[in-house]
Scaffold this motif. Structure first.
Motif, PDB file in Angstrom:
ATOM      1  N   LEU A   1     -48.710 -89.598  52.479  1.00  0.00           N
ATOM      2  CA  LEU A   1     -49.963 -90.241  52.067  1.00  0.00           C
ATOM      3  C   LEU A   1     -50.314 -91.378  53.022  1.00  0.00           C
ATOM      4  CD1 LEU A   1     -49.362 -90.226  48.222  1.00  0.00           C
ATOM      5  CD2 LEU A   1     -50.967 -88.799  49.517  1.00  0.00           C
ATOM      6  N   THR A   2     -51.581 -91.433  53.411  1.00  0.00           N
ATOM      7  CA  THR A   2     -52.019 -92.408  54.422  1.00  0.00           C
ATOM      8  C   THR A   2     -53.221 -93.207  53.902  1.00  0.00           C
ATOM      9  OG1 THR A   2     -53.683 -90.975  55.436  1.00  0.00           O
ATOM     10  CG2 THR A   2     -51.427 -90.704  56.206  1.00  0.00           C
ATOM     11  N   GLY A   3     -53.585 -94.219  54.673  1.00  0.00           N
ATOM     12  CA  GLY A   3     -54.832 -94.931  54.416  1.00  0.00           C
ATOM     13  C   GLY A   3     -54.658 -96.251  53.706  1.00  0.00           C
ATOM     14  N   TYR A   4     -55.761 -96.984  53.532  1.00  0.00           N
ATOM     15  CA  TYR A   4     -55.799 -98.240  52.787  1.00  0.00           C
ATOM     16  C   TYR A   4     -54.808 -99.281  53.314  1.00  0.00           C
ATOM     17  CZ  TYR A   4     -58.607 -95.740  49.291  1.00  0.00           C
ATOM     18  OH  TYR A   4     -59.576 -95.034  48.648  1.00  0.00           O
ATOM     19  N   GLY A   5     -54.537 -99.256  54.631  1.00  0.00           N
ATOM     20  CA  GLY A   5     -53.661-100.277  55.210  1.00  0.00           C
ATOM     21  C   GLY A   5     -52.227 -99.834  55.415  1.00  0.00           C
TER      22      GLY A   5
ATOM     23  N   ARG B   1     -42.685 -78.635  57.229  1.00  0.00           N
ATOM     24  CA  ARG B   1     -44.137 -78.530  57.459  1.00  0.00           C
ATOM     25  C   ARG B   1     -44.787 -79.737  56.803  1.00  0.00           C
ATOM     26  NH1 ARG B   1     -44.658 -72.744  55.319  1.00  0.00           N
ATOM     27  NH2 ARG B   1     -46.672 -73.465  54.588  1.00  0.00           N
ATOM     28  N   VAL B   2     -45.490 -80.508  57.602  1.00  0.00           N
ATOM     29  CA  VAL B   2     -45.951 -81.817  57.138  1.00  0.00           C
ATOM     30  C   VAL B   2     -47.472 -81.875  57.102  1.00  0.00           C
ATOM     31  CG1 VAL B   2     -45.784 -84.306  57.492  1.00  0.00           C
ATOM     32  CG2 VAL B   2     -43.955 -82.815  58.313  1.00  0.00           C
ATOM     33  N   THR B   3     -47.995 -82.422  56.021  1.00  0.00           N
ATOM     34  CA  THR B   3     -49.428 -82.687  55.913  1.00  0.00           C
ATOM     35  C   THR B   3     -49.610 -84.178  55.686  1.00  0.00           C
ATOM     36  OG1 THR B   3     -49.788 -80.532  54.880  1.00  0.00           O
ATOM     37  CG2 THR B   3     -51.519 -82.196  54.567  1.00  0.00           C
ATOM     38  N   ALA B   4     -50.415 -84.810  56.527  1.00  0.00           N
ATOM     39  CA  ALA B   4     -50.784 -86.210  56.293  1.00  0.00           C
ATOM     40  C   ALA B   4     -52.142 -86.213  55.611  1.00  0.00           C
ATOM     41  CB  ALA B   4     -50.840 -86.964  57.613  1.00  0.00           C
ATOM     42  N   ARG B   5     -52.252 -86.898  54.487  1.00  0.00           N
ATOM     43  CA  ARG B   5     -53.519 -86.867  53.737  1.00  0.00           C
ATOM     44  C   ARG B   5     -53.850 -88.263  53.239  1.00  0.00           C
ATOM     45  NH1 ARG B   5     -53.658 -82.025  49.798  1.00  0.00           N
ATOM     46  NH2 ARG B   5     -53.958 -80.999  51.799  1.00  0.00           N
ATOM     47  N   HIS B   6     -55.116 -88.630  53.400  1.00  0.00           N
ATOM     48  CA  HIS B   6     -55.563 -89.939  52.906  1.00  0.00           C
ATOM     49  C   HIS B   6     -55.395 -89.993  51.384  1.00  0.00           C
ATOM     50  CE1 HIS B   6     -58.073 -93.429  52.121  1.00  0.00           C
ATOM     51  NE2 HIS B   6     -58.088 -93.660  53.422  1.00  0.00           N
ATOM     52  N   VAL B   7     -54.970 -91.137  50.901  1.00  0.00           N
ATOM     53  CA  VAL B   7     -54.751 -91.313  49.465  1.00  0.00           C
ATOM     54  C   VAL B   7     -56.000 -90.908  48.675  1.00  0.00           C
ATOM     55  CG1 VAL B   7     -54.320 -93.024  47.659  1.00  0.00           C
ATOM     56  CG2 VAL B   7     -53.128 -93.209  49.852  1.00  0.00           C
ATOM     57  N   ALA B   8     -57.186 -91.263  49.182  1.00  0.00           N
ATOM     58  CA  ALA B   8     -58.416 -90.949  48.450  1.00  0.00           C
ATOM     59  C   ALA B   8     -58.573 -89.436  48.288  1.00  0.00           C
ATOM     60  CB  ALA B   8     -59.620 -91.541  49.176  1.00  0.00           C
TER      61      ALA B   8
ATOM     62  N   PHE C   1     -44.305 -91.857  50.274  1.00  0.00           N
ATOM     63  CA  PHE C   1     -45.102 -93.083  50.269  1.00  0.00           C
ATOM     64  C   PHE C   1     -44.575 -93.953  51.407  1.00  0.00           C
ATOM     65  CE2 PHE C   1     -45.535 -91.420  46.036  1.00  0.00           C
ATOM     66  CZ  PHE C   1     -46.883 -91.637  45.750  1.00  0.00           C
ATOM     67  N   ILE C   2     -45.432 -94.153  52.396  1.00  0.00           N
ATOM     68  CA  ILE C   2     -44.957 -94.763  53.644  1.00  0.00           C
ATOM     69  C   ILE C   2     -45.087 -96.289  53.618  1.00  0.00           C
ATOM     70  CG2 ILE C   2     -45.446 -92.698  54.995  1.00  0.00           C
ATOM     71  CD1 ILE C   2     -48.040 -94.048  55.945  1.00  0.00           C
ATOM     72  N   GLY C   3     -44.656 -96.890  54.710  1.00  0.00           N
ATOM     73  CA  GLY C   3     -44.707 -98.340  54.834  1.00  0.00           C
ATOM     74  C   GLY C   3     -46.056 -98.836  55.329  1.00  0.00           C
ATOM     75  N   GLY C   4     -46.242-100.141  55.228  1.00  0.00           N
ATOM     76  CA  GLY C   4     -47.467-100.759  55.708  1.00  0.00           C
ATOM     77  C   GLY C   4     -47.948-101.848  54.767  1.00  0.00           C
ATOM     78  N   PHE C   5     -49.229-101.981  54.673  1.00  0.00           N
ATOM     79  CA  PHE C   5     -49.823-103.088  53.922  1.00  0.00           C
ATOM     80  C   PHE C   5     -50.945-102.549  53.034  1.00  0.00           C
ATOM     81  CE2 PHE C   5     -47.704-104.756  57.525  1.00  0.00           C
ATOM     82  CZ  PHE C   5     -47.218-105.989  57.148  1.00  0.00           C
ATOM     83  N   SER C   6     -50.604-101.703  52.085  1.00  0.00           N
ATOM     84  CA  SER C   6     -51.650-101.078  51.278  1.00  0.00           C
ATOM     85  C   SER C   6     -52.490-102.155  50.597  1.00  0.00           C
ATOM     86  CB  SER C   6     -51.045-100.132  50.234  1.00  0.00           C
ATOM     87  OG  SER C   6     -50.199-100.810  49.355  1.00  0.00           O
ATOM     88  N   PHE C   7     -53.800-102.002  50.706  1.00  0.00           N
ATOM     89  CA  PHE C   7     -54.750-102.947  50.111  1.00  0.00           C
ATOM     90  C   PHE C   7     -54.432-104.388  50.511  1.00  0.00           C
ATOM     91  CE2 PHE C   7     -54.763 -99.071  47.653  1.00  0.00           C
ATOM     92  CZ  PHE C   7     -56.115 -98.776  47.560  1.00  0.00           C
ATOM     93  N   GLY C   8     -53.955-104.535  51.743  1.00  0.00           N
ATOM     94  CA  GLY C   8     -53.717-105.872  52.302  1.00  0.00           C
ATOM     95  C   GLY C   8     -52.689-106.689  51.548  1.00  0.00           C
ATOM     96  N   ASP C   9     -51.801-106.028  50.797  1.00  0.00           N
ATOM     97  CA  ASP C   9     -50.794-106.743  49.988  1.00  0.00           C
ATOM     98  C   ASP C   9     -51.457-107.659  48.949  1.00  0.00           C
ATOM     99  OD1 ASP C   9     -48.682-105.513  51.257  1.00  0.00           O
ATOM    100  OD2 ASP C   9     -48.083-107.263  52.439  1.00  0.00           O
TER     101      ASP C   9
ATOM    102  N   VAL D   1     -51.803-102.961  43.935  1.00  0.00           N
ATOM    103  CA  VAL D   1     -53.120-102.318  43.791  1.00  0.00           C
ATOM    104  C   VAL D   1     -52.975-100.799  43.946  1.00  0.00           C
ATOM    105  CG1 VAL D   1     -55.465-102.184  44.716  1.00  0.00           C
ATOM    106  CG2 VAL D   1     -54.275-104.395  44.631  1.00  0.00           C
ATOM    107  N   PHE D   2     -52.189-100.401  44.917  1.00  0.00           N
ATOM    108  CA  PHE D   2     -51.963 -98.969  45.158  1.00  0.00           C
ATOM    109  C   PHE D   2     -51.333 -98.335  43.908  1.00  0.00           C
ATOM    110  CE2 PHE D   2     -49.840 -95.852  48.411  1.00  0.00           C
ATOM    111  CZ  PHE D   2     -50.608 -94.821  47.918  1.00  0.00           C
ATOM    112  N   ALA D   3     -50.351 -99.019  43.342  1.00  0.00           N
ATOM    113  CA  ALA D   3     -49.680 -98.477  42.152  1.00  0.00           C
ATOM    114  C   ALA D   3     -50.669 -98.303  41.006  1.00  0.00           C
ATOM    115  CB  ALA D   3     -48.529 -99.391  41.735  1.00  0.00           C
ATOM    116  N   ASN D   4     -51.546 -99.283  40.816  1.00  0.00           N
ATOM    117  CA  ASN D   4     -52.510 -99.170  39.720  1.00  0.00           C
ATOM    118  C   ASN D   4     -53.493 -98.037  39.985  1.00  0.00           C
ATOM    119  OD1 ASN D   4     -51.325-101.157  38.277  1.00  0.00           O
ATOM    120  ND2 ASN D   4     -52.791-102.756  38.817  1.00  0.00           N
ATOM    121  N   ARG D   5     -53.877 -97.890  41.234  1.00  0.00           N
ATOM    122  CA  ARG D   5     -54.754 -96.786  41.613  1.00  0.00           C
ATOM    123  C   ARG D   5     -54.109 -95.448  41.240  1.00  0.00           C
ATOM    124  NH1 ARG D   5     -58.638 -97.573  45.746  1.00  0.00           N
ATOM    125  NH2 ARG D   5     -60.356 -96.223  45.288  1.00  0.00           N
TER     126      ARG D   5
END
Ligand SMILES: NC(=O)CC[C@H](N)C(=O)O
Length: 274
Positions: free
Chosen positions: A17-21, A38-45, A62-70, A77-81
């Motif tokens: 899952l990708t996107g949102y930071g 076999r890998v598919t990268a897909r935006h969370v939306a 669920f990858i690393g980064g800064f979803s919804f800017g922390d 925020v990602f979890a609630n989504r």
């Protein structure tokens, strides 16, 4: 060591899952492709818009980064989504034998969603991850002691101690009051702990970068199929990623593959049945 040739890996379908930071999709996809999945990268939306597509994947990452800017707290925020749009579908994925891996921000997200520790049916958030005890965001390699008795399918073939890159500001695990921590210990749901030079779990900085109690650096659910950790296995795919690879080469201890690749391979192998 040719532990990374996985029979049946071509039948393993992984969703990243990708996107949102979030920002680790390239390395995570590369790791899974390297071990033959076999890998598919897909935006969370897009994933949320078609949650039933999850049925086509045996592994969701669920990858690393800064979803919804922390904002509010890392992963909150990602979890609630996810909770209202995909929560039930993710639970079914796990019940049906699927795997979930959460790396760093992904770990924070699945903890806040309540997929981990997964001791009761449904989504039950009983632990959280909060600000590091000192210095805030911290970027350094860490040593991890691996509990090889843990049911975690990702870690079971790892050596007793591995090193991985770690970079986060909110990695200290906190518990609700009560016997929960003992339950996690007794059931070996703590597959990896920050360790000192002797390989023993530690609460001391900087070996433990966030002050997590008991050195807890990751958790799995009782099935062993849901696993989350703060350090980044997808950032140690090649031996040369290690800061001391030249010294390791001179000492004859340079591994054939990065140890992080072995962790991801563990998940793929569990699905492929190898
Ligand atoms: N590397 C990451 O995924 C970082 C997670 C989160 N943004 C934190 O700083 O805690």
């Amino acid at each position: 060591m040719n532990a990374l040739k996985i029979d049946g890996a071509a039948d393993v379908r992984a969703l990243v899952l990708t996107g949102y930071g979030l920002n680790c999709e390239a390395e995570t996809c590369a790791a899974l492709q390297t071990v033959g999945a076999r890998v598919t990268a897909r935006h969370v939306a897009d994933a949320i818009a078609d949650v039933d597509a999850l049925a086509g994947f045996q592994l969701v990452v669920f990858i690393g980064g800064f979803s919804f800017g922390d904002h509010i707290a890392s992963g909150r925020v990602f979890a609630n989504r996810l909770r209202f749009k995909m929560g039930e579908r993710l639970l079914r994925h796990v019940d049906d034998g699927g795997l979930v891996l959460g790396i760093c921000n992904g770990f924070q997200t699945i903890v806040k969603l309540g997929l981990l520790p997964g001791l009761e049916p449904g989504l039950s958030p009983r632990v959280s991850l909060v600000m590091n005890d000192r210095l805030g965001y911290w970027d350094a390699w860490v040593r991890l002691a691996v509990d090889r008795v843990s049911p975690c399918v990702f870690t079971r073939a790892l050596p007793p101690v591995i090193e991985l890159p770690s970079r986060h500001g909110e990695g200290k695990l906190v518990f609700e009051e009560g016997p929960l921590r003992q339950v996690l210990e007794d059931r070996h749901l703590i597959p990896v702990r920050y360790a000192d030079e002797a390989g023993a779990a530690t609460e001391r900085w900087p070996d433990n970068p966030d002050g997590s109690p008991g050195g807890i650096a990751g958790l799995c659910d009782p099935s062993g199929r849901v696993f989350g950790l703060m350090p980044h296995p997808e950032a140690y795919l090649y031996p040369e990623n290690h800061p001391h690879w030249i010294a390791q080469r001179e000492a004859g201890t340079l591994p054939e593959h990065g140890l992080g690749l072995h962790l991801l391979a563990g998940g793929v192998r569990a699905i492929a049945g190898g």
